[in-house]
Enzyme design. Structure first.
Site, mmCIF file in Angstrom:
data_model
loop_
_atom_site.group_PDB
_atom_site.id
_atom_site.type_symbol
_atom_site.label_atom_id
_atom_site.label_comp_id
_atom_site.label_asym_id
_atom_site.label_seq_id
_atom_site.Cartn_x
_atom_site.Cartn_y
_atom_site.Cartn_z
ATOM 1 N N TYR A 215 0.759 -5.434 16.957
ATOM 2 C CA TYR A 215 -0.480 -5.458 17.745
ATOM 3 C C TYR A 215 -1.206 -6.793 17.534
ATOM 4 C CZ TYR A 215 -5.439 -5.089 18.599
ATOM 5 O OH TYR A 215 -6.717 -5.380 18.997
ATOM 6 N N LYS B 167 -2.039 -10.346 20.167
ATOM 7 C CA LYS B 167 -3.287 -11.063 20.456
ATOM 8 C C LYS B 167 -3.105 -12.569 20.220
ATOM 9 C CE LYS B 167 -5.425 -7.505 21.874
ATOM 10 N NZ LYS B 167 -5.643 -7.346 23.312
ATOM 11 N N SER C 188 -9.020 -10.630 19.624
ATOM 12 C CA SER C 188 -9.544 -9.872 18.480
ATOM 13 C C SER C 188 -9.713 -10.776 17.280
ATOM 14 C CB SER C 188 -8.555 -8.756 18.145
ATOM 15 O OG SER C 188 -8.847 -8.186 16.907
HETATM 16 C C1 UD1 Z 1 -8.838 -2.244 13.487
HETATM 17 C C2 UD1 Z 1 -7.626 -3.095 13.450
HETATM 18 C C3 UD1 Z 1 -7.881 -4.333 14.280
HETATM 19 C C4 UD1 Z 1 -8.119 -3.918 15.705
HETATM 20 C C5 UD1 Z 1 -9.234 -2.908 15.757
HETATM 21 C C6 UD1 Z 1 -9.174 -2.301 17.142
HETATM 22 C C7 UD1 Z 1 -6.517 -2.645 11.323
HETATM 23 C C8 UD1 Z 1 -6.196 -3.193 9.975
HETATM 24 N N1 UD1 Z 1 -7.299 -3.434 12.082
HETATM 25 O O1 UD1 Z 1 -9.940 -2.972 12.950
HETATM 26 O O2 UD1 Z 1 -6.751 -5.168 14.245
HETATM 27 O O3 UD1 Z 1 -8.438 -5.035 16.479
HETATM 28 O O4 UD1 Z 1 -9.074 -1.849 14.817
HETATM 29 O O5 UD1 Z 1 -10.017 -1.219 17.244
HETATM 30 O O6 UD1 Z 1 -6.074 -1.588 11.676
HETATM 31 N N2 UD1 Z 1 -12.223 2.964 7.545
HETATM 32 C C9 UD1 Z 1 -12.344 3.998 6.629
HETATM 33 N N3 UD1 Z 1 -11.975 5.248 7.029
HETATM 34 C C10 UD1 Z 1 -11.490 5.532 8.272
HETATM 35 C C11 UD1 Z 1 -11.387 4.469 9.220
HETATM 36 C C12 UD1 Z 1 -11.746 3.199 8.812
HETATM 37 O O7 UD1 Z 1 -12.772 3.785 5.494
HETATM 38 O O8 UD1 Z 1 -11.161 6.690 8.556
HETATM 39 C C13 UD1 Z 1 -12.641 1.598 7.160
HETATM 40 C C14 UD1 Z 1 -11.525 0.572 7.215
HETATM 41 O O9 UD1 Z 1 -10.885 0.491 5.976
HETATM 42 C C15 UD1 Z 1 -12.291 -0.689 7.551
HETATM 43 C C16 UD1 Z 1 -13.486 -0.204 8.371
HETATM 44 O O10 UD1 Z 1 -13.597 1.186 8.090
HETATM 45 O O11 UD1 Z 1 -12.790 -1.275 6.392
HETATM 46 C C17 UD1 Z 1 -13.312 -0.417 9.852
HETATM 47 O O12 UD1 Z 1 -12.063 0.150 10.252
HETATM 48 P P1 UD1 Z 1 -11.623 0.244 11.779
HETATM 49 O O13 UD1 Z 1 -12.702 0.877 12.562
HETATM 50 O O14 UD1 Z 1 -10.265 0.872 11.811
HETATM 51 O O15 UD1 Z 1 -11.555 -1.255 12.256
HETATM 52 P P2 UD1 Z 1 -10.700 -2.480 11.666
HETATM 53 O O16 UD1 Z 1 -9.721 -2.053 10.653
HETATM 54 O O17 UD1 Z 1 -11.659 -3.530 11.248
#
Ligand code: UD1
Length: 341
Positions: free
Chosen positions: A150, A154, A125
Site C-alpha cells: 500500500y 503511494k 499519504s
Molecule cells: C494507517 C496506515 C497508513 C495509511 C492510513 C490510512 C499503518 C502502519 N499506517 O495510518 O499508511 O495511510 O492508515 O488510513 O497501517 N491504534 C491503536 N489501536 C487501534 C488502531 C490504531 O492503538 O485499534 C494506534 C496506532 O498504533 C497508531 C494510531 O492509533 O499509533 C493511528 O492508527 P491508524 O488510525 O491505523 O493510522 P496510521 O497507522 O497512522
C-alpha cells in the site's frame, strides 16, 4: 467547470464533492462501490442541494475509462481518490493493490495527456516519509522505503505522476500527502463507513464508545514519546476536503510554480493515542474501555506535519481542533447506529 472525482462516494471523496459543489463546480463521480454506499449520494444532496452525476464502474476496466473520457471531453480536472487503502490487506494481495492503485492511475493519466490542458490532484499519504528523522515533517524530508505494498503504491504513484508531468507540459498535477483524516461532516449527513472491523483508531474508538466493540487495543505504550503511545497528526476531513478545492483552483488559475507539486495536509499538531482517547472521553462524556497490547507491526513512533508550505503557498490551513473532529466523528457514529424509525 466539470470535475471528475474518482472514489467520490468514499470517506474523503464525498466530503470533497460537497466542498466542490459549494464552490460551484459541477461534479461527476465514478465509484465501483467496493468500499462505499450509493446512499452517500443522498447525504451529499442533503448538504448541497445538488446531486452529482454518478457512474458506477471499475476503473480497472481500461476501455470504460477511455469511453468515459470520450463522453466527457469538457472535463476541467480530476481528483483521484479511488484506491485500496488497507495496509494489512496490501501485504496479502500485493497485485490487487498494484493494479488498483497504479494500473488505474496510468489509465487516467493516459487520457489526461491527450487534452490541451489537464489538472490532476492525487491522494497521497504521509506514509511516504516512513519514520521521518525530524519532526514536524516538511515536504523535503526524504521518502523512505515503503513498509507495505500500500505504502509503495503511494510512493510509486507520485513518481508516475512526476515523470508524466516532466514530458507533458499540458498536464499540471499536485500530490497531497494526508496525515490522519478523521471526523465527519458537521451536518452528520456523510461520514466514515468502515466495512468490518475498523483498522484505524478513531472509528474503532467511536464503535467501542457506542457498544459495537468491547474494548480498544492500544498498540504499545513503550514508544519514546511523552506518554509512551504513538503520535499522529489527526486532521478533520472537512479541512482536508477544502484543501483539495484550493489545490484544484491553484492549477486552474495557473498559480502553480511547476507542473508537479507536493503538499503536506495536516494540522501541524501531534497527538498521542492516549490524547485521542481523552478527547473522545471529553466530547462524549463516556469512559472508554481500553487495554494496552503489543506494538502493531509497521507503526512509526511519530508523524506530524510541518504545514508551512500548505499555509503559505496553497493558502490553506486546518481550522478544526482534535476535539472538533472527534465530536463530529462521535455525532456521526451515534446517528448511523440509531435505529431507523
Ligand atoms: C494507517 C496506515 C497508513 C495509511 C492510513 C490510512 C499503518 C502502519 N499506517 O495510518 O499508511 O495511510 O492508515 O488510513 O497501517 N491504534 C491503536 N489501536 C487501534 C488502531 C490504531 O492503538 O485499534 C494506534 C496506532 O498504533 C497508531 C494510531 O492509533 O499509533 C493511528 O492508527 P491508524 O488510525 O491505523 O493510522 P496510521 O497507522 O497512522
Amino acid at each position: 467547470m466539470k470535475i471528475l472525482v474518482t472514489g467520490g462516494l468514499g470517506f474523503i471523496g464525498s466530503h470533497t464533492v460537497v466542498e466542490l459543489q459549494n464552490k460551484g463546480f459541477e461534479v461527476l463521480i465514478v465509484d465501483n462501490l467496493s468500499n462505499a454506499d450509493e446512499k452517500v449520494l443522498e447525504g451529499i444532496t442533503a448538504i448541497t442541494g445538488k446531486t452529482p452525476i454518478f457512474e458506477k464502474f471499475d476503473l480497472r476496466e481500461k476501455a470504460k475509462v477511455q469511453d468515459f473520457f470520450g463522453r466527457h471531453s469538457d472535463l476541467t480536472g480530476v481528483i483521484h481518490f479511488a484506491a485500496s487503502k488497507a495496509v494489512g490487506e496490501s501485504v496479502e494481495k500485493p497485485l490487487l493493490y498494484y493494479e488498483n492503485n497504479l494500473g488505474v492511475l496510468t489509465y487516467i493519466l493516459q487520457e489526461l495527456i491527450k487534452k490541451d490542458e489537464a489538472h490532476f490532484i492525487f491522494s497521497s499519504s504521509c506514509t511516504v516519509y516512513g519514520q521521518a528523522d525530524n519532526m514536524p515533517i516538511t515536504e523535503d524530508a526524504p521518502v523512505k522505503p515503503a513498509e507495505s505494498p500500500y505504502g509503495n503504491t503511494k510512493q510509486v504513484g507520485e513518481e508516475i505522476i512526476c515523470d508524466t508531468c516532466k514530458v507533458n507540459s499540458n498536464l499540471a498535477a499536485i500530490s497531497l500527502r494526508y496525515f490522519n483524516p478523521i471526523g465527519a461532516h458537521p451536518s452528520t449527513a456523510i461520514g466514515e463507513l468502515p466495512i468490518g472491523v475498523p483498522q484505524n483508531l478513531v472509528p474503532f474508538i467511536t464503535q467501542t464508545g457506542i457498544g459495537m466493540r468491547e474494548q480498544l487495543s492500544v498498540f504499545g505504550d513503550d514508544y519514546p514519546t511523552p506518554d509512551g503511545t504513538c503520535v499522529r497528526d489527526y486532521i478533520h476531513v472537512v479541512d482536508l476536503a477544502k484543501a483539495h478545492v484550493k489545490a484544484l483552483q491553484r492549477l486552474i488559475q495557473n498559480e502553480n510554480q511547476s507542473n508537479y507539486e507536493v503538499f503536506n495536509l495536516g494540522t501541524g499538531t501531534g497527538s498521542s493515542v492516549f490524547e485521542v482517547i481523552q478527547s473522545f472521553e471529553r466530547v462524549s462524556g463516556k469512559k472508554l474501555n481500553y487495554k494496552i497490547v503489543d506494538r502493531r507491526l509497521g507503526d512509526v513512533t511519530e508523524a506530524y506535519a510541518d504545514t508551512t508550505k500548505a499555509n503559505t503557498i496553497l493558502g490553506w490551513k486546518a481550522n478544526s481542533t482534535l476535539d472538533d473532529a472527534m465530536k463530529s466523528a462521535w455525532d456521526w457514529e451515534q446517528k448511523i447506529r440509531k435505529p431507523r424509525s
